[in-house]
Design a protein around this motif. Sequence first.
Motif, short mmCIF file in Angstrom:
data_model
loop_
_atom_site.label_atom_id
_atom_site.label_comp_id
_atom_site.label_asym_id
_atom_site.label_seq_id
_atom_site.Cartn_x
_atom_site.Cartn_y
_atom_site.Cartn_z
N VAL A 217 0.74 -1.09 0.31
CA VAL A 217 -0.25 -0.15 -0.14
C VAL A 217 0.92 1.21 -0.01
O VAL A 217 2.04 1.29 0.76
N LEU A 240 -1.13 -0.66 -4.14
CA LEU A 240 -2.64 -0.18 -3.70
C LEU A 240 -2.61 1.30 -3.39
O LEU A 240 -1.99 1.48 -2.15
N GLY A 258 -7.53 3.20 -8.31
CA GLY A 258 -6.94 3.36 -7.01
C GLY A 258 -8.06 3.79 -5.96
O GLY A 258 -9.06 3.36 -5.84
N TYR A 259 -7.77 4.06 -4.70
CA TYR A 259 -8.69 4.43 -3.57
C TYR A 259 -8.62 5.89 -3.17
O TYR A 259 -8.03 6.28 -2.26
N VAL A 276 -8.94 -1.31 2.96
CA VAL A 276 -8.09 -1.93 1.87
C VAL A 276 -7.26 -3.10 2.67
O VAL A 276 -6.84 -4.44 2.25
N HIS A 280 -7.17 -7.28 1.84
CA HIS A 280 -5.97 -8.01 1.55
C HIS A 280 -5.81 -9.09 2.70
O HIS A 280 -5.55 -10.23 2.01
N LEU A 287 -6.87 -8.65 -4.49
CA LEU A 287 -6.34 -7.32 -4.24
C LEU A 287 -5.15 -7.04 -4.87
O LEU A 287 -5.03 -6.13 -5.73
N GLU A 288 -4.29 -8.21 -5.10
CA GLU A 288 -2.86 -7.70 -5.92
C GLU A 288 -3.32 -8.21 -7.37
O GLU A 288 -2.60 -7.36 -8.23
N ARG A 290 -5.97 -6.82 -8.63
CA ARG A 290 -6.48 -5.49 -8.93
C ARG A 290 -5.26 -4.39 -9.05
O ARG A 290 -5.25 -3.48 -10.06
N ALA A 291 -4.30 -4.46 -8.21
CA ALA A 291 -3.16 -3.91 -8.27
C ALA A 291 -2.28 -4.17 -9.70
O ALA A 291 -1.76 -2.92 -10.33
#
Length: 333
Positions: A217, A240, A258-259, A276, A280, A287-288, A290-291
């Motif tokens: 993150v 992230l 992103g966030y 977040v 994870h 989540l990874e 998405r990254a």
Amino acid sequence: MEPRAYFVCPDTDVPSGGVRVVYRAVDHCNDAGIPAVVVHDQPGFACTWFEHATPVVCAAQAAPVPGRDLLVVPEVYGPRLGEIAPGVRKVVFNQNAYNTFHGYDHVTAPGTTAYDHPEVAGAVCVSDDNAAYLRYAFPHLDVRRITYQLDPALWFVEETGAPRPRRLTYMPRKHADQAGQVLNILSQRGALRDVEVVPLHGMNEREVAAAQRSSLVFLSFGYPEGCPFPPKEAMAAGCLVVGYHGMGGRDYFTHEHGYPVPQGDIVAFARQVEEVLDAHRADPAGLEARARTASAAIRARYTPDAERRSILEAFGRHLPGAAAPGVPLVTVA
């Protein structure tokens, strides 16, 4: 001798994305056959925090020729930037439109800013947000926007086959007071119980890139910004990214990749980081993935070729052709 572009640059040897771009702009010009140099104030000064072979001169050595050469001046030189090198055509390299009126009175008479100076041919900016700002403030001004590159050799997702360590990074020089609030709230709530917190400070470009490629993150505290580098680079490295888009980052820092949280909303920031991290813990692979999607999208957009083409178009169009005696470059405090 061909037209020559002189890029004025502050004498600062700490990591700064804007300074790095000035050096790269000079490199792009020279590679395209347009002689160009970086101009620093002090003799012998050149940046050392990144690797380069960019030609650098001091102000006393620079003598741009009226009618032939171009002087590129950062927006941070303020109200008097039009007075540098009288008679030489100038372009303002405005890498943060929110600095445009620093040094001006709160109510400046129309037509009296540096952007109205007869020798200022236009401005070059770095995001759609900043272009809209400048065009609205100065309807007469020729405004061009360039695209920053991401170095593909530095900013990429490192595939290790293992989940990323639960590591959180941030730039402590960006609103340190707000960073302290967010991190302390998270600590008090136990949200950092299995998280390594790493401030990115005192590192060179390669060290920062290596840290981001091994982090989960990145917290973005910068605002207002022209087109902020740290969240873009972190996203490209597979982090992230949570935090502020800084206005200029709205080009890429979206809910899709992103966030983003409202600027200055400390509780919303902390809450989003906690969500977040919890997500994870529950689904690291999701989540990874998405990254990685965000990284691929931003790396495809901010390429070296896109930067090169945009810089040559934006600055090259302002190079005039006739020759005349050189004018000593006098710096303006």
